[in-house]
Design a protein around this motif. Structure first.
Motif, PDB file in Angstrom:
ATOM      1  N   VAL A 240      -4.940  -1.127 -13.150  1.00  0.00           N
ATOM      2  CA  VAL A 240      -4.735   0.337 -12.945  1.00  0.00           C
ATOM      3  C   VAL A 240      -3.464   0.647 -13.436  1.00  0.00           C
ATOM      4  O   VAL A 240      -2.273   0.342 -12.587  1.00  0.00           O
ATOM      5  N   ILE A 241      -3.313   1.176 -14.382  1.00  0.00           N
ATOM      6  CA  ILE A 241      -1.969   1.591 -15.063  1.00  0.00           C
ATOM      7  C   ILE A 241      -1.804   3.043 -14.800  1.00  0.00           C
ATOM      8  O   ILE A 241      -2.407   4.002 -14.967  1.00  0.00           O
TER       9      ILE A 241
ATOM     10  N   LEU B 278       0.964  -1.273  -0.020  1.00  0.00           N
ATOM     11  CA  LEU B 278      -0.075   0.157  -0.003  1.00  0.00           C
ATOM     12  C   LEU B 278       0.807   1.227   0.057  1.00  0.00           C
ATOM     13  O   LEU B 278       0.191   2.565  -0.095  1.00  0.00           O
ATOM     14  N   THR B 279       2.273   1.109  -0.068  1.00  0.00           N
ATOM     15  CA  THR B 279       2.801   2.380  -0.039  1.00  0.00           C
ATOM     16  C   THR B 279       3.177   3.214  -1.132  1.00  0.00           C
ATOM     17  O   THR B 279       3.515   3.969  -1.169  1.00  0.00           O
ATOM     18  N   SER B 280       2.909   2.625  -2.397  1.00  0.00           N
ATOM     19  CA  SER B 280       3.053   3.140  -3.706  1.00  0.00           C
ATOM     20  C   SER B 280       1.767   3.130  -4.501  1.00  0.00           C
ATOM     21  O   SER B 280       1.827   3.439  -5.686  1.00  0.00           O
ATOM     22  N   ILE B 281       0.640   3.567  -3.865  1.00  0.00           N
ATOM     23  CA  ILE B 281      -0.434   3.898  -4.453  1.00  0.00           C
ATOM     24  C   ILE B 281      -0.512   5.274  -5.032  1.00  0.00           C
ATOM     25  O   ILE B 281      -0.259   6.194  -4.325  1.00  0.00           O
ATOM     26  N   SER B 282      -0.595   5.167  -6.375  1.00  0.00           N
ATOM     27  CA  SER B 282      -0.665   6.763  -6.753  1.00  0.00           C
ATOM     28  C   SER B 282      -1.941   7.398  -6.517  1.00  0.00           C
ATOM     29  O   SER B 282      -2.990   7.048  -6.684  1.00  0.00           O
TER      30      SER B 282
ATOM     31  N   GLY C 185       4.662 -15.963  -5.433  1.00  0.00           N
ATOM     32  CA  GLY C 185       4.218 -14.664  -5.751  1.00  0.00           C
ATOM     33  C   GLY C 185       4.229 -14.269  -7.190  1.00  0.00           C
ATOM     34  O   GLY C 185       5.215 -14.520  -7.895  1.00  0.00           O
ATOM     35  N   GLN C 186       3.158 -13.825  -7.708  1.00  0.00           N
ATOM     36  CA  GLN C 186       3.095 -13.399  -9.110  1.00  0.00           C
ATOM     37  C   GLN C 186       2.628 -11.976  -9.347  1.00  0.00           C
ATOM     38  O   GLN C 186       2.090 -11.372  -8.394  1.00  0.00           O
ATOM     39  N   TYR C 187       3.007 -11.573 -10.455  1.00  0.00           N
ATOM     40  CA  TYR C 187       2.720 -10.122 -10.969  1.00  0.00           C
ATOM     41  C   TYR C 187       2.365 -10.249 -12.522  1.00  0.00           C
ATOM     42  O   TYR C 187       2.518 -11.198 -13.084  1.00  0.00           O
ATOM     43  N   ILE C 188       1.812  -9.204 -12.994  1.00  0.00           N
ATOM     44  CA  ILE C 188       1.638  -9.258 -14.389  1.00  0.00           C
ATOM     45  C   ILE C 188       2.768  -8.266 -15.219  1.00  0.00           C
ATOM     46  O   ILE C 188       3.107  -7.128 -14.603  1.00  0.00           O
ATOM     47  N   SER C 189       3.309  -9.086 -16.130  1.00  0.00           N
ATOM     48  CA  SER C 189       4.389  -8.403 -16.974  1.00  0.00           C
ATOM     49  C   SER C 189       3.809  -7.888 -18.453  1.00  0.00           C
ATOM     50  O   SER C 189       3.150  -8.586 -18.828  1.00  0.00           O
ATOM     51  N   ILE C 190       4.086  -6.755 -18.491  1.00  0.00           N
ATOM     52  CA  ILE C 190       3.660  -6.081 -19.986  1.00  0.00           C
ATOM     53  C   ILE C 190       4.889  -5.889 -20.904  1.00  0.00           C
ATOM     54  O   ILE C 190       5.968  -5.126 -20.736  1.00  0.00           O
TER      55      ILE C 190
ATOM     56  N   GLY D 206      10.674  -4.628 -15.578  1.00  0.00           N
ATOM     57  CA  GLY D 206      10.945  -4.664 -13.967  1.00  0.00           C
ATOM     58  C   GLY D 206      10.724  -3.231 -13.369  1.00  0.00           C
ATOM     59  O   GLY D 206      10.740  -3.315 -12.166  1.00  0.00           O
ATOM     60  N   VAL D 207      10.161  -2.489 -13.843  1.00  0.00           N
ATOM     61  CA  VAL D 207       9.401  -1.225 -13.124  1.00  0.00           C
ATOM     62  C   VAL D 207       8.183  -1.448 -13.096  1.00  0.00           C
ATOM     63  O   VAL D 207       7.360  -1.691 -13.922  1.00  0.00           O
ATOM     64  N   ARG D 208       7.734  -1.059 -11.852  1.00  0.00           N
ATOM     65  CA  ARG D 208       6.238  -1.158 -11.412  1.00  0.00           C
ATOM     66  C   ARG D 208       5.415  -0.030 -12.129  1.00  0.00           C
ATOM     67  O   ARG D 208       5.867   1.179 -12.180  1.00  0.00           O
ATOM     68  N   VAL D 209       4.398  -0.317 -12.975  1.00  0.00           N
ATOM     69  CA  VAL D 209       3.914   0.669 -13.740  1.00  0.00           C
ATOM     70  C   VAL D 209       2.374   0.703 -13.564  1.00  0.00           C
ATOM     71  O   VAL D 209       1.560   1.437 -14.122  1.00  0.00           O
TER      72      VAL D 209
END
Length: 154
Positions: free
Chosen positions: A89-90, A35-39, A112-117, A66-69
Motif C-alpha cells: 500500500v503506497i 501501527l502508529t503511522s497507518i494513513s 528486520g527487512q523492508y522494501i526499498s524503492i 530512507g522515507v517511509r512511503v
C-alpha cells in the motif's frame, strides 16, 4: 492527620499518573507493532513478486530514500510460478516511475527487512493494482554456505 482535601488531591494525582502510564504503554505497544503511522486515505496497491522474501513480514515499511512511503499489506505464495507476492500500500502522495526497482533490504543486524524503492527515470508511473518484479532478499545463510563450499573446493 490528613484532611479530606489532601487525600482527594493525592488520589487525583495517583489516578492521573496511572492514566498517563496506561496511555504510554498503549503508545509503545502500537509503536512496536508498527501501527502508529497507518494513513487514513489508504493509498494505492502495487503487487511485487520476489523469488525469495527472506524475513519480510506484513506491515513492514516500504521506503524510498530512507522515507517511509507505504507498508506491506499482505504476502502470498503464487503456486503457478513458485514466487512470493507482496501487496504494497503506497501512500497517495507518492508516485514512482514504471521502471523503479523494488528490493528487499535489511534494516538492522537482527534481520528486520523492508522494501526499498529506487525510482526510475520513465515518465509513466506504476499504475494502481499493477504487478511488478522485484529484487529478492539476500539471505545471509546462502552467502555463508556458498562461501564455505567455495573454500572447501579449493
Amino acid at each position: 492527620m490528613q484532611t479530606k482535601a489532601m487525600r482527594q488531591r493525592l488520589d487525583f494525582a495517583v489516578g492521573a499518573f496511572v492514566l498517563f502510564a496506561a496511555v504510554a504503554v498503549v503508545f509503545i505497544a502500537l509503536r512496536a507493532a508498527n501501527l502508529t503511522s497507518i494513513s487514513a486515505d489508504g493509498g494505492y496497491l502495487v503487487k511485487v513478486r520476489f523469488d525469495n522474501i527472506g524475513s519480510l513480514v506484513t506491515r513492514s515499511p516500504v521506503k524510498s530514500a530512507g522515507v517511509r512511503v507505504g507498508r506491506v499489506k499482505e504476502i502470498n505464495f503464487i503456486n503457478d510460478e513458485f514466487v512470493a507476492e507482496a501487496t504494497l500500500v503506497i501512500d497517495k502522495p507518492y508516485l514512482f516511475p514504471i521502471d523503479s526497482i523494488f528490493s528487499i533490504v535489511s534494516s538492522n543486524l537482527l534481520g528486520g527487512q523492508y522494501i526499498s524503492i529506487e525510482p526510475g527515470s520513465e515518465e509513466e508511473n506504476v499504475p494502481e493494482n499493477s504487478t511488478v518484479h522485484g529484487n529478492s532478499a539476500i539471505v545471509l545463510e546462502h552467502l555463508i554456505s556458498k562461501f564455505l563450499f567455495d573454500k572447501a573446493g579449493e
